[in-house]
Write a protein that holds these residues in place. Sequence first.
Motif, mmCIF file in Angstrom:
data_model
loop_
_atom_site.group_PDB
_atom_site.id
_atom_site.type_symbol
_atom_site.label_atom_id
_atom_site.label_comp_id
_atom_site.label_asym_id
_atom_site.label_seq_id
_atom_site.Cartn_x
_atom_site.Cartn_y
_atom_site.Cartn_z
ATOM 1 N N GLY A 228 24.559 24.361 -6.777
ATOM 2 C CA GLY A 228 23.785 25.019 -7.813
ATOM 3 C C GLY A 228 24.731 25.670 -8.796
ATOM 4 N N THR A 229 24.465 26.926 -9.140
ATOM 5 C CA THR A 229 25.325 27.610 -10.105
ATOM 6 C C THR A 229 25.959 28.875 -9.540
ATOM 7 O OG1 THR A 229 23.416 28.830 -10.968
ATOM 8 C CG2 THR A 229 23.992 26.751 -12.052
ATOM 9 N N ASN A 230 25.674 29.209 -8.311
ATOM 10 C CA ASN A 230 26.227 30.440 -7.741
ATOM 11 C C ASN A 230 26.669 30.191 -6.311
ATOM 12 O OD1 ASN A 230 26.968 33.152 -7.664
ATOM 13 N ND2 ASN A 230 24.979 33.806 -6.894
ATOM 14 N N ASP A 231 27.450 29.137 -6.127
ATOM 15 C CA ASP A 231 27.851 28.729 -4.790
ATOM 16 C C ASP A 231 29.164 29.389 -4.369
ATOM 17 O OD1 ASP A 231 25.684 27.045 -4.928
ATOM 18 O OD2 ASP A 231 26.879 25.332 -5.580
ATOM 19 N N ARG A 232 29.320 29.530 -3.055
ATOM 20 C CA ARG A 232 30.581 30.000 -2.483
ATOM 21 C C ARG A 232 31.135 28.901 -1.585
ATOM 22 N NH1 ARG A 232 30.479 34.907 1.682
ATOM 23 N NH2 ARG A 232 29.326 33.305 2.827
ATOM 24 N N GLN A 233 32.362 28.493 -1.848
ATOM 25 C CA GLN A 233 32.996 27.474 -1.023
ATOM 26 C C GLN A 233 34.172 28.075 -0.277
ATOM 27 O OE1 GLN A 233 33.808 23.715 -2.899
ATOM 28 N NE2 GLN A 233 35.231 23.059 -1.298
ATOM 29 N N ARG A 234 34.247 27.753 1.019
ATOM 30 C CA ARG A 234 35.343 28.205 1.859
ATOM 31 C C ARG A 234 35.968 27.006 2.555
ATOM 32 N NH1 ARG A 234 31.933 32.364 5.291
ATOM 33 N NH2 ARG A 234 30.356 30.841 4.713
ATOM 34 N N ASN A 235 37.265 26.819 2.383
ATOM 35 C CA ASN A 235 38.020 25.763 3.045
ATOM 36 C C ASN A 235 39.102 26.395 3.914
ATOM 37 O OD1 ASN A 235 36.553 23.984 1.411
ATOM 38 N ND2 ASN A 235 38.226 23.694 -0.040
ATOM 39 N N TRP A 236 39.259 25.881 5.125
ATOM 40 C CA TRP A 236 40.396 26.317 5.921
ATOM 41 C C TRP A 236 40.869 25.141 6.778
ATOM 42 C CZ3 TRP A 236 40.788 26.442 11.279
ATOM 43 C CH2 TRP A 236 39.594 26.292 11.997
ATOM 44 N N GLY A 237 42.109 25.219 7.193
ATOM 45 C CA GLY A 237 42.644 24.132 8.005
ATOM 46 C C GLY A 237 43.928 24.532 8.693
ATOM 47 N N ALA A 238 44.284 23.751 9.720
ATOM 48 C CA ALA A 238 45.524 23.961 10.464
ATOM 49 C C ALA A 238 45.977 22.612 11.003
ATOM 50 C CB ALA A 238 45.326 24.954 11.608
ATOM 51 N N GLY A 239 47.276 22.472 11.180
ATOM 52 C CA GLY A 239 47.770 21.201 11.678
ATOM 53 C C GLY A 239 49.211 21.270 12.117
ATOM 54 N N ALA A 240 49.690 20.125 12.600
ATOM 55 C CA ALA A 240 51.074 19.992 13.054
ATOM 56 C C ALA A 240 51.547 18.576 12.768
ATOM 57 C CB ALA A 240 51.186 20.302 14.544
ATOM 58 N N SER A 241 52.828 18.454 12.505
ATOM 59 C CA SER A 241 53.445 17.136 12.367
ATOM 60 C C SER A 241 54.801 17.161 13.052
ATOM 61 C CB SER A 241 53.596 16.736 10.897
ATOM 62 O OG SER A 241 54.505 17.589 10.225
ATOM 63 N N TYR A 242 55.262 15.956 13.452
ATOM 64 C CA TYR A 242 56.557 15.879 14.123
ATOM 65 C C TYR A 242 57.268 14.613 13.680
ATOM 66 C CZ TYR A 242 60.169 16.054 17.691
ATOM 67 O OH TYR A 242 61.384 16.110 18.329
ATOM 68 N N ALA A 243 58.505 14.768 13.263
ATOM 69 C CA ALA A 243 59.323 13.637 12.827
ATOM 70 C C ALA A 243 60.404 13.364 13.863
ATOM 71 C CB ALA A 243 59.960 13.938 11.476
ATOM 72 N N TYR A 244 60.506 12.084 14.254
ATOM 73 C CA TYR A 244 61.521 11.687 15.229
ATOM 74 C C TYR A 244 62.124 10.366 14.767
ATOM 75 C CZ TYR A 244 63.794 10.460 19.616
ATOM 76 O OH TYR A 244 64.718 10.116 20.574
ATOM 77 N N GLY A 245 63.344 10.426 14.282
ATOM 78 C CA GLY A 245 63.973 9.224 13.767
ATOM 79 C C GLY A 245 63.176 8.650 12.608
ATOM 80 N N PRO A 246 62.816 7.347 12.680
ATOM 81 C CA PRO A 246 62.075 6.716 11.578
ATOM 82 C C PRO A 246 60.566 6.947 11.655
ATOM 83 C CG PRO A 246 62.576 5.081 13.244
ATOM 84 C CD PRO A 246 63.224 6.369 13.705
ATOM 85 N N MET A 247 60.104 7.758 12.593
ATOM 86 C CA MET A 247 58.672 7.940 12.816
ATOM 87 C C MET A 247 58.259 9.379 12.532
ATOM 88 S SD MET A 247 56.512 7.273 16.347
ATOM 89 C CE MET A 247 57.413 8.581 17.206
ATOM 90 N N ILE A 248 57.069 9.530 11.936
ATOM 91 C CA ILE A 248 56.488 10.856 11.740
ATOM 92 C C ILE A 248 54.981 10.761 11.961
ATOM 93 C CG2 ILE A 248 56.292 10.508 9.236
ATOM 94 C CD1 ILE A 248 56.702 13.574 8.983
ATOM 95 N N GLY A 249 54.446 11.711 12.705
ATOM 96 C CA GLY A 249 53.008 11.737 12.992
ATOM 97 C C GLY A 249 52.448 13.123 12.785
ATOM 98 N N GLY A 250 51.164 13.194 12.494
ATOM 99 C CA GLY A 250 50.529 14.483 12.254
ATOM 100 C C GLY A 250 49.110 14.544 12.770
ATOM 101 N N VAL A 251 48.658 15.755 13.077
ATOM 102 C CA VAL A 251 47.278 16.023 13.492
ATOM 103 C C VAL A 251 46.793 17.243 12.710
ATOM 104 C CG1 VAL A 251 45.720 16.619 15.383
ATOM 105 C CG2 VAL A 251 47.690 15.122 15.813
ATOM 106 N N VAL A 252 45.611 17.130 12.103
ATOM 107 C CA VAL A 252 45.100 18.200 11.240
ATOM 108 C C VAL A 252 43.609 18.385 11.482
ATOM 109 C CG1 VAL A 252 44.649 18.895 8.856
ATOM 110 C CG2 VAL A 252 46.830 17.834 9.439
ATOM 111 N N PHE A 253 43.174 19.646 11.491
ATOM 112 C CA PHE A 253 41.748 19.978 11.496
ATOM 113 C C PHE A 253 41.440 20.818 10.260
ATOM 114 C CE2 PHE A 253 38.304 22.976 12.173
ATOM 115 C CZ PHE A 253 37.270 22.126 12.581
ATOM 116 N N THR A 254 40.381 20.459 9.549
ATOM 117 C CA THR A 254 39.937 21.263 8.410
ATOM 118 C C THR A 254 38.429 21.445 8.461
ATOM 119 O OG1 THR A 254 39.561 19.397 6.897
ATOM 120 C CG2 THR A 254 41.788 20.345 6.960
ATOM 121 N N GLN A 255 37.989 22.516 7.841
ATOM 122 C CA GLN A 255 36.551 22.758 7.692
ATOM 123 C C GLN A 255 36.284 23.218 6.261
ATOM 124 O OE1 GLN A 255 33.893 26.316 9.064
ATOM 125 N NE2 GLN A 255 33.864 24.840 10.750
ATOM 126 N N SER A 256 35.231 22.697 5.665
ATOM 127 C CA SER A 256 34.775 23.152 4.358
ATOM 128 C C SER A 256 33.312 23.539 4.470
ATOM 129 C CB SER A 256 34.963 22.065 3.299
ATOM 130 O OG SER A 256 34.220 20.905 3.625
#
Length: 372
Positions: A228-256
Amino acid sequence: MKKNLAIAAVVAATFASASYAQSSVTLYGIVDTGFTYTTNVQGKANYAVTSGNVQASRWGLRGVEDLGGGLKTIFTLESGFNVANGQQNGGLFNRQSFVGLTQEQYGTLTLGRQFDSMMDYVVPMTAVGSWGGTYTAHMLDNDDLNGTFSLNNSIKYASPNLSGFKFGGMYAFSNQAGGFAMNRAYSAGMSYDYAGLRLGAAYTQINGVNANGSGSVQGSPLANTFGGTNDRQRNWGAGASYAYGPMIGGVVFTQSRLNDSFGNSVRFNNIEANLRYNLTPALGIGAMYTYTNANGGVINAGTNSNSAHWNQFGLQADYALSKRTDVYLEGVGVWGAGQNAAGITQVGYQGSDNFSGSKNQGIVTTGIRHRF
């Protein structure tokens, strides 16, 4: 006399050269375009030349002036554009426009139009913020991890690196007389790096996200879909990543979460896992998966019975032709299930106007990206 004048001229030239060397302005940018095939666009296939398939095409100016004693003035002016038609995305410097001071021991303070703390501390661990790009953004880019909007009128602080720990925050003013709390925003986050491990978390709140005027932000993907015209939006998130040699992976959770003035709300939860592996120094492959669920009342409909979820998969192969130029092939698919939450009757990719006529859709894109 002539000898003294010559010496003075040399000394003056030396100081002028040193002063010039302490200041610099850099022109930089990304040009990304390619060919995209999209399934099920209102029941039909779509073929198109598209821009910003992996990274938004942009150009900018970045400058620094050494003020002495470790203190420096910095500025950034950055504009997004569409390579396919040459058009500018919004205002002249629609992505970023800020100026400020930085000092190695005390951190950085900047003022202007800037990205929030989610971009600084959570996005680097996601596919959309590292290698996957635009089409790997979460459903509707509901958490704005693809940087769909920036915050106007903002004051932002970023700490120095404290043995791997960083933190920061920002406040964006409404700039409205008699409406200090309307269309303002605030954000904060932190991260920690140790060897190949990175941890991060952030929070952003925008009041009156769809308000008119010169406030912190006019619209967001989530608010534009439901708001509408008077909305409130809240976003938050947390995560982790790990790099090992030629590989990198990550896991993330977010909520809006989006709330309107009538008490209706919609909430999106996103869980992402991503992995990239460099087969050779030039060739890298990546894979990502995101599970998104949404529930809440339909805006202006007064019901809380709706819920839905989506599964999103993405694969990418990227080959570097040089340090600045690469070519890519990427495919992303979304499968939806359940009652469509909060009035969503379609799935679609952030950055694309091609929404599906059903709960499923796929995109295959190939192109070239050049950085300068």
